[in-house]
Design an enzyme around this catalytic site. Structure first.
Site, short mmCIF file in Angstrom:
data_model
loop_
_atom_site.label_atom_id
_atom_site.label_comp_id
_atom_site.label_asym_id
_atom_site.label_seq_id
_atom_site.Cartn_x
_atom_site.Cartn_y
_atom_site.Cartn_z
CE LYS A 108 36.46 -43.13 -30.76
NZ LYS A 108 37.02 -42.09 -30.83
C1 LIG Z 1 38.53 -41.89 -31.11
C2 LIG Z 1 39.43 -40.89 -32.09
C3 LIG Z 1 40.60 -41.07 -32.88
C4 LIG Z 1 40.96 -42.48 -32.33
O1 LIG Z 1 40.55 -43.60 -32.66
P1 LIG Z 1 40.88 -45.12 -32.34
O2 LIG Z 1 40.09 -45.89 -33.18
O3 LIG Z 1 41.01 -44.97 -31.53
O4 LIG Z 1 42.41 -45.55 -32.91
C5 LIG Z 1 41.26 -39.72 -33.19
N1 LIG Z 1 40.79 -38.73 -33.53
C6 LIG Z 1 39.26 -38.73 -32.99
C7 LIG Z 1 38.75 -37.35 -32.72
C8 LIG Z 1 38.60 -40.21 -32.01
O5 LIG Z 1 37.61 -39.14 -31.54
#
Ligand SMILES: *Cc1c(COP(=O)(O)O)cnc(C)c1O
Length: 461
Positions: A108
Protein backbone atom coordinates in the site's frame (compact mmCIF):
# COMPACT_ATOMS: atom_id res chain seq x y z
CA UNK A 1 -8.87 13.18 -19.11
CA UNK A 2 -12.31 12.92 -17.54
CA UNK A 3 -13.55 10.47 -14.93
CA UNK A 4 -17.09 9.14 -14.79
CA UNK A 5 -18.95 7.36 -11.99
CA UNK A 6 -19.81 3.67 -12.31
CA UNK A 7 -23.35 4.58 -11.24
CA UNK A 8 -23.75 7.32 -13.83
CA UNK A 9 -25.52 9.86 -11.61
CA UNK A 10 -22.58 12.21 -10.95
CA UNK A 11 -21.09 14.66 -13.43
CA UNK A 12 -17.75 13.75 -15.06
CA UNK A 13 -14.76 15.30 -13.26
CA UNK A 14 -11.04 15.75 -13.85
CA UNK A 15 -8.23 13.67 -12.31
CA UNK A 16 -7.64 15.83 -9.24
CA UNK A 17 -11.34 16.06 -8.40
CA UNK A 18 -11.73 12.28 -8.74
CA UNK A 19 -8.70 11.61 -6.55
CA UNK A 20 -9.50 14.22 -3.88
CA UNK A 21 -13.10 12.98 -3.60
CA UNK A 22 -12.45 9.24 -3.35
CA UNK A 23 -16.03 8.04 -3.78
CA UNK A 24 -18.26 9.75 -6.38
CA UNK A 25 -21.22 11.72 -4.95
CA UNK A 26 -23.69 9.14 -6.29
CA UNK A 27 -21.96 6.37 -4.32
CA UNK A 28 -20.22 4.97 -7.40
CA UNK A 29 -16.52 4.71 -8.18
CA UNK A 30 -14.64 6.90 -10.64
CA UNK A 31 -13.21 5.33 -13.78
CA UNK A 32 -11.55 7.02 -16.77
CA UNK A 33 -14.03 7.96 -19.47
CA UNK A 34 -11.65 6.24 -21.88
CA UNK A 35 -8.41 4.42 -21.05
CA UNK A 36 -5.37 6.31 -22.30
CA UNK A 37 -2.94 4.44 -24.55
CA UNK A 38 0.42 4.39 -22.72
CA UNK A 39 3.71 3.26 -24.24
CA UNK A 40 5.49 0.34 -22.51
CA UNK A 41 8.70 1.27 -20.67
CA UNK A 42 11.91 1.27 -22.72
CA UNK A 43 14.62 -1.00 -21.30
CA UNK A 44 16.46 0.89 -18.58
CA UNK A 45 13.71 3.37 -17.79
CA UNK A 46 13.73 3.98 -14.02
CA UNK A 47 10.72 3.23 -11.84
CA UNK A 48 10.24 6.93 -11.14
CA UNK A 49 10.35 7.78 -14.85
CA UNK A 50 7.78 5.08 -15.68
CA UNK A 51 5.57 6.20 -12.80
CA UNK A 52 5.69 9.82 -13.92
CA UNK A 53 4.81 8.87 -17.49
CA UNK A 54 1.92 6.55 -16.54
CA UNK A 55 0.48 8.90 -13.91
CA UNK A 56 0.76 11.87 -16.24
CA UNK A 57 -1.33 9.95 -18.77
CA UNK A 58 -4.03 9.43 -16.12
CA UNK A 59 -3.82 13.03 -14.93
CA UNK A 60 -4.14 14.62 -18.37
CA UNK A 61 -3.84 18.41 -18.21
CA UNK A 62 -4.35 18.52 -14.44
CA UNK A 63 -0.61 18.24 -13.75
CA UNK A 64 2.39 19.07 -15.92
CA UNK A 65 5.01 16.47 -16.78
CA UNK A 66 7.67 18.28 -14.75
CA UNK A 67 5.41 18.55 -11.69
CA UNK A 68 4.46 14.88 -11.92
CA UNK A 69 8.12 13.90 -12.07
CA UNK A 70 8.81 15.85 -8.87
CA UNK A 71 5.86 14.23 -7.07
CA UNK A 72 7.05 10.76 -8.10
CA UNK A 73 10.65 11.48 -7.15
CA UNK A 74 9.56 12.55 -3.68
CA UNK A 75 7.12 9.64 -3.29
CA UNK A 76 9.61 6.91 -4.15
CA UNK A 77 12.63 8.41 -2.38
CA UNK A 78 11.25 6.78 0.79
CA UNK A 79 11.73 3.25 -0.62
CA UNK A 80 14.62 1.13 0.61
CA UNK A 81 15.04 -0.58 -2.78
CA UNK A 82 15.64 1.77 -5.68
CA UNK A 83 13.81 -0.52 -8.12
CA UNK A 84 10.73 0.02 -5.88
CA UNK A 85 9.15 -3.26 -7.10
CA UNK A 86 12.03 -5.71 -7.71
CA UNK A 87 11.48 -9.23 -9.07
CA UNK A 88 13.09 -12.25 -7.42
CA UNK A 89 13.00 -15.77 -8.80
CA UNK A 90 10.69 -18.19 -7.01
CA UNK A 91 10.85 -21.24 -9.30
CA UNK A 92 11.60 -22.38 -12.85
CA UNK A 93 8.98 -20.14 -14.44
CA UNK A 94 7.85 -18.03 -11.50
CA UNK A 95 8.90 -14.79 -9.88
CA UNK A 96 7.85 -12.77 -6.86
CA UNK A 97 7.44 -9.05 -7.24
CA UNK A 98 8.44 -7.53 -3.92
CA UNK A 99 6.15 -4.64 -3.14
CA UNK A 100 7.14 -4.22 0.50
CA UNK A 101 10.19 -1.97 0.36
CA UNK A 102 8.28 1.15 1.38
CA UNK A 103 8.29 2.82 4.80
CA UNK A 104 5.52 0.65 6.32
CA UNK A 105 6.56 -2.61 4.66
CA UNK A 106 3.38 -3.24 2.63
CA UNK A 107 2.43 -2.75 -1.00
CA UNK A 108 0.00 0.00 0.00
CA UNK A 109 3.00 2.32 0.41
CA UNK A 110 3.50 2.29 -3.36
CA UNK A 111 0.22 4.13 -3.90
CA UNK A 112 -0.03 5.97 -0.62
CA UNK A 113 3.36 7.65 -0.80
CA UNK A 114 2.29 9.09 -4.14
CA UNK A 115 -1.12 10.14 -2.80
CA UNK A 116 0.54 11.94 0.12
CA UNK A 117 2.55 14.03 -2.34
CA UNK A 118 -0.39 14.55 -4.69
CA UNK A 119 -2.76 15.76 -1.99
CA UNK A 120 -0.29 18.16 -0.42
CA UNK A 121 0.57 19.63 -3.82
CA UNK A 122 -3.07 19.95 -4.93
CA UNK A 123 -4.42 21.35 -1.65
CA UNK A 124 -1.59 23.86 -1.35
CA UNK A 125 -2.44 25.18 -4.82
CA UNK A 126 -6.15 25.29 -4.07
CA UNK A 127 -5.59 26.87 -0.63
CA UNK A 128 -7.72 24.15 0.94
CA UNK A 129 -7.54 21.82 3.91
CA UNK A 130 -9.13 18.38 4.05
CA UNK A 131 -10.08 15.68 6.52
CA UNK A 132 -9.12 12.29 5.17
CA UNK A 133 -10.93 9.41 6.75
CA UNK A 134 -9.96 5.83 6.08
CA UNK A 135 -10.90 2.42 7.37
CA UNK A 136 -8.15 -0.13 7.65
CA UNK A 137 -7.89 -3.84 8.28
CA UNK A 138 -4.24 -3.24 8.94
CA UNK A 139 -1.96 -1.99 6.21
CA UNK A 140 -3.86 0.94 4.67
CA UNK A 141 -3.83 2.84 7.96
CA UNK A 142 -0.09 2.51 8.44
CA UNK A 143 0.61 3.43 4.85
CA UNK A 144 -1.68 6.48 5.12
CA UNK A 145 -0.10 7.55 8.41
CA UNK A 146 3.33 7.19 6.82
CA UNK A 147 2.25 9.22 3.80
CA UNK A 148 0.37 12.05 5.55
CA UNK A 149 2.21 12.47 8.88
CA UNK A 150 3.14 16.13 9.11
CA UNK A 151 1.20 17.07 5.96
CA UNK A 152 0.24 20.73 6.23
CA UNK A 153 -3.14 20.55 4.53
CA UNK A 154 -4.59 17.29 5.79
CA UNK A 155 -6.07 15.87 8.98
CA UNK A 156 -5.97 12.09 8.80
CA UNK A 157 -8.54 10.03 10.72
CA UNK A 158 -7.90 6.28 10.67
CA UNK A 159 -10.54 3.77 11.80
CA UNK A 160 -9.25 0.32 12.69
CA UNK A 161 -11.04 -2.65 14.29
CA UNK A 162 -9.93 -2.62 17.94
CA UNK A 163 -7.62 -5.55 18.78
CA UNK A 164 -8.12 -7.16 15.38
CA UNK A 165 -4.95 -6.00 13.69
CA UNK A 166 -1.43 -7.12 14.45
CA UNK A 167 0.53 -5.06 17.01
CA UNK A 168 3.22 -4.21 14.44
CA UNK A 169 0.54 -2.97 12.02
CA UNK A 170 -0.89 -0.80 14.78
CA UNK A 171 2.51 0.65 15.65
CA UNK A 172 2.97 2.01 12.14
CA UNK A 173 -0.25 4.03 12.56
CA UNK A 174 -0.06 5.08 16.17
CA UNK A 175 3.56 6.09 16.63
CA UNK A 176 4.04 8.77 13.98
CA UNK A 177 3.88 11.44 16.70
CA UNK A 178 2.29 13.73 14.10
CA UNK A 179 -0.50 16.00 15.36
CA UNK A 180 -2.50 15.63 12.16
CA UNK A 181 -2.80 11.82 12.48
CA UNK A 182 -5.79 10.61 14.55
CA UNK A 183 -6.32 6.91 15.25
CA UNK A 184 -9.73 5.57 16.27
CA UNK A 185 -9.94 1.95 17.45
CA UNK A 186 -13.55 0.90 16.88
CA UNK A 187 -15.15 -1.96 18.82
CA UNK A 188 -16.23 -3.92 15.73
CA UNK A 189 -14.76 -5.60 12.65
CA UNK A 190 -13.25 -4.07 9.52
CA UNK A 191 -16.47 -4.26 7.50
CA UNK A 192 -18.19 -2.09 10.14
CA UNK A 193 -15.33 0.43 9.92
CA UNK A 194 -15.66 0.46 6.15
CA UNK A 195 -19.44 0.87 6.22
CA UNK A 196 -19.14 3.79 8.67
CA UNK A 197 -16.76 5.51 6.27
CA UNK A 198 -19.19 4.90 3.42
CA UNK A 199 -22.12 6.32 5.39
CA UNK A 200 -20.12 9.46 6.30
CA UNK A 201 -19.53 10.06 2.60
CA UNK A 202 -23.22 9.58 1.86
CA UNK A 203 -24.03 12.78 3.78
CA UNK A 204 -23.29 15.61 1.37
CA UNK A 205 -23.57 18.42 3.95
CA UNK A 206 -21.11 16.74 6.28
CA UNK A 207 -18.68 16.02 3.45
CA UNK A 208 -18.75 19.71 2.53
CA UNK A 209 -18.51 20.98 6.11
CA UNK A 210 -15.39 19.05 7.14
CA UNK A 211 -13.79 18.76 3.66
CA UNK A 212 -14.05 14.98 3.77
CA UNK A 213 -11.92 12.85 1.50
CA UNK A 214 -11.02 9.17 1.32
CA UNK A 215 -7.89 7.25 0.37
CA UNK A 216 -9.27 3.72 0.66
CA UNK A 217 -8.73 1.10 -2.03
CA UNK A 218 -11.35 2.74 -4.21
CA UNK A 219 -9.40 6.01 -4.63
CA UNK A 220 -8.49 6.31 -8.29
CA UNK A 221 -4.99 7.61 -7.52
CA UNK A 222 -4.23 4.32 -5.80
CA UNK A 223 -5.31 2.25 -8.75
CA UNK A 224 -3.32 4.48 -11.11
CA UNK A 225 -0.15 4.33 -8.98
CA UNK A 226 -0.45 0.55 -8.62
CA UNK A 227 -0.73 0.02 -12.35
CA UNK A 228 2.89 1.21 -12.66
CA UNK A 229 4.51 -1.92 -11.24
CA UNK A 230 2.60 -4.14 -13.64
CA UNK A 231 4.20 -2.12 -16.42
CA UNK A 232 7.70 -2.41 -14.95
CA UNK A 233 7.25 -6.18 -14.47
CA UNK A 234 6.27 -6.57 -18.12
CA UNK A 235 9.26 -4.50 -19.22
CA UNK A 236 11.64 -6.52 -17.04
CA UNK A 237 10.39 -9.87 -18.40
CA UNK A 238 10.41 -8.71 -22.03
CA UNK A 239 7.81 -6.54 -23.70
CA UNK A 240 5.90 -9.38 -25.39
CA UNK A 241 6.50 -12.19 -22.93
CA UNK A 242 3.19 -13.67 -21.63
CA UNK A 243 2.72 -13.15 -17.90
CA UNK A 244 0.21 -14.51 -15.40
CA UNK A 245 -0.15 -12.42 -12.27
CA UNK A 246 -1.16 -13.97 -8.95
CA UNK A 247 -2.40 -11.29 -6.60
CA UNK A 248 -3.24 -11.72 -2.89
CA UNK A 249 -6.61 -9.96 -2.87
CA UNK A 250 -9.06 -8.30 -0.52
CA UNK A 251 -10.73 -5.18 -1.89
CA UNK A 252 -9.35 -6.06 -5.32
CA UNK A 253 -7.59 -2.71 -5.82
CA UNK A 254 -4.28 -4.35 -6.57
CA UNK A 255 -5.80 -6.81 -9.05
CA UNK A 256 -7.85 -4.07 -10.73
CA UNK A 257 -4.65 -2.06 -11.28
CA UNK A 258 -3.37 -4.97 -13.37
CA UNK A 259 -6.49 -4.88 -15.51
CA UNK A 260 -6.13 -1.12 -15.94
CA UNK A 261 -2.47 -1.53 -16.97
CA UNK A 262 -3.57 -4.03 -19.60
CA UNK A 263 -6.34 -1.75 -20.88
CA UNK A 264 -3.76 1.00 -21.35
CA UNK A 265 -1.54 -1.29 -23.42
CA UNK A 266 1.11 -1.71 -20.71
CA UNK A 267 0.83 -5.54 -20.68
CA UNK A 268 1.21 -8.04 -23.51
CA UNK A 269 -2.06 -9.75 -22.48
CA UNK A 270 -4.10 -10.19 -19.35
CA UNK A 271 -4.37 -13.17 -17.06
CA UNK A 272 -4.71 -12.63 -13.32
CA UNK A 273 -5.54 -14.96 -10.45
CA UNK A 274 -6.95 -13.33 -7.33
CA UNK A 275 -5.61 -15.33 -4.40
CA UNK A 276 -8.05 -15.04 -1.50
CA UNK A 277 -8.26 -16.40 2.03
CA UNK A 278 -11.29 -18.05 3.65
CA UNK A 279 -13.21 -14.80 3.17
CA UNK A 280 -13.75 -15.70 -0.44
CA UNK A 281 -16.72 -13.61 -1.58
CA UNK A 282 -14.62 -12.57 -4.56
CA UNK A 283 -14.06 -16.16 -5.69
CA UNK A 284 -17.75 -16.84 -5.23
CA UNK A 285 -18.76 -13.97 -7.52
CA UNK A 286 -16.23 -14.93 -10.18
CA UNK A 287 -17.14 -18.64 -10.07
CA UNK A 288 -20.90 -18.52 -9.54
CA UNK A 289 -22.08 -14.99 -10.32
CA UNK A 290 -23.61 -14.67 -6.90
CA UNK A 291 -22.77 -11.72 -4.66
CA UNK A 292 -23.76 -12.29 -1.04
CA UNK A 293 -22.81 -10.56 2.17
CA UNK A 294 -21.30 -12.82 4.81
CA UNK A 295 -19.66 -12.37 8.20
CA UNK A 296 -15.91 -11.95 8.32
CA UNK A 297 -13.75 -14.89 9.37
CA UNK A 298 -10.44 -14.21 11.15
CA UNK A 299 -7.52 -15.53 9.09
CA UNK A 300 -3.71 -15.37 9.21
CA UNK A 301 -3.89 -12.75 6.41
CA UNK A 302 -6.02 -10.00 8.04
CA UNK A 303 -5.45 -7.38 5.33
CA UNK A 304 -7.51 -9.65 3.08
CA UNK A 305 -10.37 -10.29 5.53
CA UNK A 306 -12.85 -8.57 3.23
CA UNK A 307 -16.34 -9.80 2.44
CA UNK A 308 -17.44 -6.99 0.12
CA UNK A 309 -14.56 -6.36 -2.30
CA UNK A 310 -15.10 -2.70 -3.11
CA UNK A 311 -13.25 -2.50 -6.43
CA UNK A 312 -15.33 -5.32 -7.87
CA UNK A 313 -17.80 -2.58 -8.82
CA UNK A 314 -15.32 -1.23 -11.38
CA UNK A 315 -14.83 -4.70 -12.83
CA UNK A 316 -18.58 -5.33 -13.07
CA UNK A 317 -18.99 -1.91 -14.69
CA UNK A 318 -16.59 -2.95 -17.47
CA UNK A 319 -18.22 -6.40 -17.71
CA UNK A 320 -21.62 -4.76 -18.19
CA UNK A 321 -20.29 -2.81 -21.17
CA UNK A 322 -20.19 0.35 -19.00
CA UNK A 323 -23.90 0.18 -18.25
CA UNK A 324 -24.18 2.50 -15.23
CA UNK A 325 -27.94 1.90 -14.97
CA UNK A 326 -27.35 -1.82 -14.50
CA UNK A 327 -24.59 -1.19 -11.93
CA UNK A 328 -26.68 1.29 -9.93
CA UNK A 329 -29.58 -1.21 -9.91
CA UNK A 330 -27.32 -4.11 -8.93
CA UNK A 331 -25.69 -2.27 -6.03
CA UNK A 332 -29.03 -0.80 -4.96
CA UNK A 333 -30.44 -4.33 -4.70
CA UNK A 334 -27.30 -5.56 -2.94
CA UNK A 335 -27.54 -2.76 -0.35
CA UNK A 336 -31.14 -3.85 0.34
CA UNK A 337 -30.80 -7.62 0.50
CA UNK A 338 -27.08 -8.36 0.74
CA UNK A 339 -27.59 -11.13 -1.80
CA UNK A 340 -27.86 -10.70 -5.56
CA UNK A 341 -27.35 -12.79 -8.67
CA UNK A 342 -25.46 -11.10 -11.50
CA UNK A 343 -27.58 -10.80 -14.64
CA UNK A 344 -26.32 -12.92 -17.56
CA UNK A 345 -25.40 -9.72 -19.42
CA UNK A 346 -22.73 -9.11 -16.77
CA UNK A 347 -21.89 -12.69 -15.78
CA UNK A 348 -21.01 -13.79 -19.31
CA UNK A 349 -18.53 -11.01 -20.12
CA UNK A 350 -17.08 -11.17 -16.57
CA UNK A 351 -15.95 -14.72 -17.28
CA UNK A 352 -13.98 -13.52 -20.33
CA UNK A 353 -12.05 -10.63 -18.76
CA UNK A 354 -9.01 -12.62 -17.63
CA UNK A 355 -9.79 -12.75 -13.90
CA UNK A 356 -10.08 -15.94 -11.88
CA UNK A 357 -9.74 -16.66 -8.17
CA UNK A 358 -8.42 -19.36 -5.85
CA UNK A 359 -9.25 -19.78 -2.17
CA UNK A 360 -6.50 -20.82 0.24
CA UNK A 361 -7.51 -22.04 3.69
CA UNK A 362 -5.98 -20.84 6.96
CA UNK A 363 -4.16 -24.14 7.47
CA UNK A 364 -2.79 -24.20 3.93
CA UNK A 365 -1.52 -20.62 4.34
CA UNK A 366 0.64 -21.58 7.30
CA UNK A 367 1.80 -24.77 5.57
CA UNK A 368 2.81 -22.70 2.54
CA UNK A 369 4.90 -20.35 4.69
CA UNK A 370 6.68 -23.43 6.05
CA UNK A 371 7.17 -24.88 2.58
CA UNK A 372 8.68 -21.68 1.14
CA UNK A 373 10.96 -21.35 4.14
CA UNK A 374 12.16 -24.94 3.69
CA UNK A 375 12.64 -24.63 -0.08
CA UNK A 376 14.16 -21.17 -0.36
CA UNK A 377 15.11 -20.08 3.16
CA UNK A 378 12.82 -17.05 2.85
CA UNK A 379 10.32 -15.94 5.44
CA UNK A 380 7.27 -14.69 3.56
CA UNK A 381 4.22 -12.91 4.98
CA UNK A 382 0.91 -14.79 5.21
CA UNK A 383 -0.71 -12.69 2.45
CA UNK A 384 2.12 -13.49 0.08
CA UNK A 385 1.80 -17.17 1.05
CA UNK A 386 -1.83 -17.17 -0.08
CA UNK A 387 -0.45 -15.95 -3.42
CA UNK A 388 2.40 -18.44 -3.79
CA UNK A 389 0.10 -21.34 -2.82
CA UNK A 390 -2.51 -20.20 -5.35
CA UNK A 391 0.25 -20.06 -7.97
CA UNK A 392 1.31 -23.63 -7.21
CA UNK A 393 -2.30 -24.79 -7.77
CA UNK A 394 -2.75 -22.92 -11.05
CA UNK A 395 -2.94 -24.90 -14.30
CA UNK A 396 0.39 -25.36 -16.07
CA UNK A 397 1.02 -22.47 -18.42
CA UNK A 398 3.65 -21.18 -20.79
CA UNK A 399 3.15 -17.75 -19.24
CA UNK A 400 5.57 -16.78 -16.49
CA UNK A 401 3.94 -16.46 -13.08
CA UNK A 402 4.45 -13.23 -11.17
CA UNK A 403 3.27 -13.52 -7.58
CA UNK A 404 2.83 -10.16 -5.89
CA UNK A 405 4.54 -10.16 -2.50
CA UNK A 406 2.34 -7.68 -0.70
CA UNK A 407 3.96 -7.34 2.73
CA UNK A 408 7.23 -7.95 4.54
CA UNK A 409 7.25 -10.99 6.85
CA UNK A 410 8.29 -8.78 9.78
CA UNK A 411 4.90 -7.13 9.74
CA UNK A 412 3.30 -10.39 10.93
CA UNK A 413 5.90 -11.82 13.32
CA UNK A 414 3.44 -13.90 15.39
CA UNK A 415 2.08 -15.73 12.34
CA UNK A 416 5.50 -16.22 10.77
CA UNK A 417 6.78 -17.67 14.04
CA UNK A 418 3.77 -19.97 14.34
CA UNK A 419 4.32 -21.25 10.82
CA UNK A 420 8.11 -21.51 10.67
CA UNK A 421 9.32 -21.48 14.27
CA UNK A 422 11.39 -18.35 13.62
CA UNK A 423 10.43 -14.80 14.47
CA UNK A 424 11.48 -12.29 11.80
CA UNK A 425 13.01 -9.03 13.03
CA UNK A 426 11.96 -5.62 11.74
CA UNK A 427 14.36 -4.07 9.22
CA UNK A 428 16.59 -1.60 11.02
CA UNK A 429 14.97 1.35 9.24
CA UNK A 430 11.69 0.58 11.08
CA UNK A 431 12.79 -0.34 14.60
CA UNK A 432 12.16 3.23 15.80
CA UNK A 433 8.43 2.46 15.95
CA UNK A 434 8.90 -0.32 18.51
CA UNK A 435 9.58 1.70 21.63
CA UNK A 436 7.66 4.83 20.61
CA UNK A 437 4.57 6.11 22.41
CA UNK A 438 1.23 5.08 20.84
CA UNK A 439 -1.68 7.44 20.26
CA UNK A 440 -5.21 6.10 19.67
CA UNK A 441 -8.75 6.40 21.11
CA UNK A 442 -11.17 3.51 21.56
CA UNK A 443 -14.72 4.30 20.36
CA UNK A 444 -17.93 2.29 19.92
CA UNK A 445 -18.40 1.10 16.32
CA UNK A 446 -21.14 3.65 15.65
CA UNK A 447 -21.38 6.17 12.86
CA UNK A 448 -22.55 8.88 15.30
CA UNK A 449 -19.47 8.60 17.52
CA UNK A 450 -17.08 8.90 14.58
CA UNK A 451 -19.06 11.76 13.06
CA UNK A 452 -18.96 13.66 16.36
CA UNK A 453 -15.19 13.14 16.63
CA UNK A 454 -14.57 14.51 13.13
CA UNK A 455 -16.84 17.51 13.68
CA UNK A 456 -14.91 18.47 16.80
CA UNK A 457 -11.66 18.07 14.95
CA UNK A 458 -12.81 20.30 12.07
CA UNK A 459 -14.17 22.91 14.52
CA UNK A 460 -10.86 23.01 16.37
CA UNK A 461 -8.66 24.06 13.48
C1 LIG B 1 -4.30 -4.55 1.32
C2 LIG B 1 -3.51 -5.80 1.22
C3 LIG B 1 -3.87 -6.82 0.34
C4 LIG B 1 -5.12 -6.77 -0.52
O1 LIG B 1 -5.08 -5.76 -1.49
P1 LIG B 1 -6.44 -5.29 -2.20
O2 LIG B 1 -6.04 -4.20 -3.10
O3 LIG B 1 -7.35 -4.84 -1.10
O4 LIG B 1 -6.98 -6.48 -2.91
C5 LIG B 1 -3.05 -7.94 0.27
N1 LIG B 1 -1.95 -8.05 1.04
C6 LIG B 1 -1.58 -7.10 1.90
C7 LIG B 1 -0.37 -7.29 2.73
C8 LIG B 1 -2.34 -5.93 2.01
O5 LIG B 1 -1.96 -4.98 2.87
Amino acid sequence: MKYVSTRGRSAPVDFLTACLAGLAPDGGLYVPETYPRIARPEPGESYVATAARVLKAFAGDAISEAEMTVLCEKAYASFAHKSVAPLVQLGPNAFMMELHHGPTLAFKDVAMQFIGQLYDWALERQGRRMTIVCATSGDTGGAAAGAFAGSRNVDLVILHPHERISPVQRLFMTTTGAENVHNLALEGDFDVCQSIVKSLFAEAGFVEEVGLSGVNSINWARIAAQSVYYATAQAAMGADHPLRFIVPSGNMGDALAGYVAARCGLLSGFELICAVNENDALRQVLDTGRMSRSTTIATPSPAMDITVPSNLERVLYEASGRNSEAIAALYGAFAQSGDVELPDTIKGPLGCMGFSATTISNGDTLAEMRRIKAETGWAICPHTAVGTQAASRAPLSTATDIVLSTAHAAKFPETVEEATGERPGLPTRCVGALGAEEHFSVLPAEQGAVREYILKLAAGR
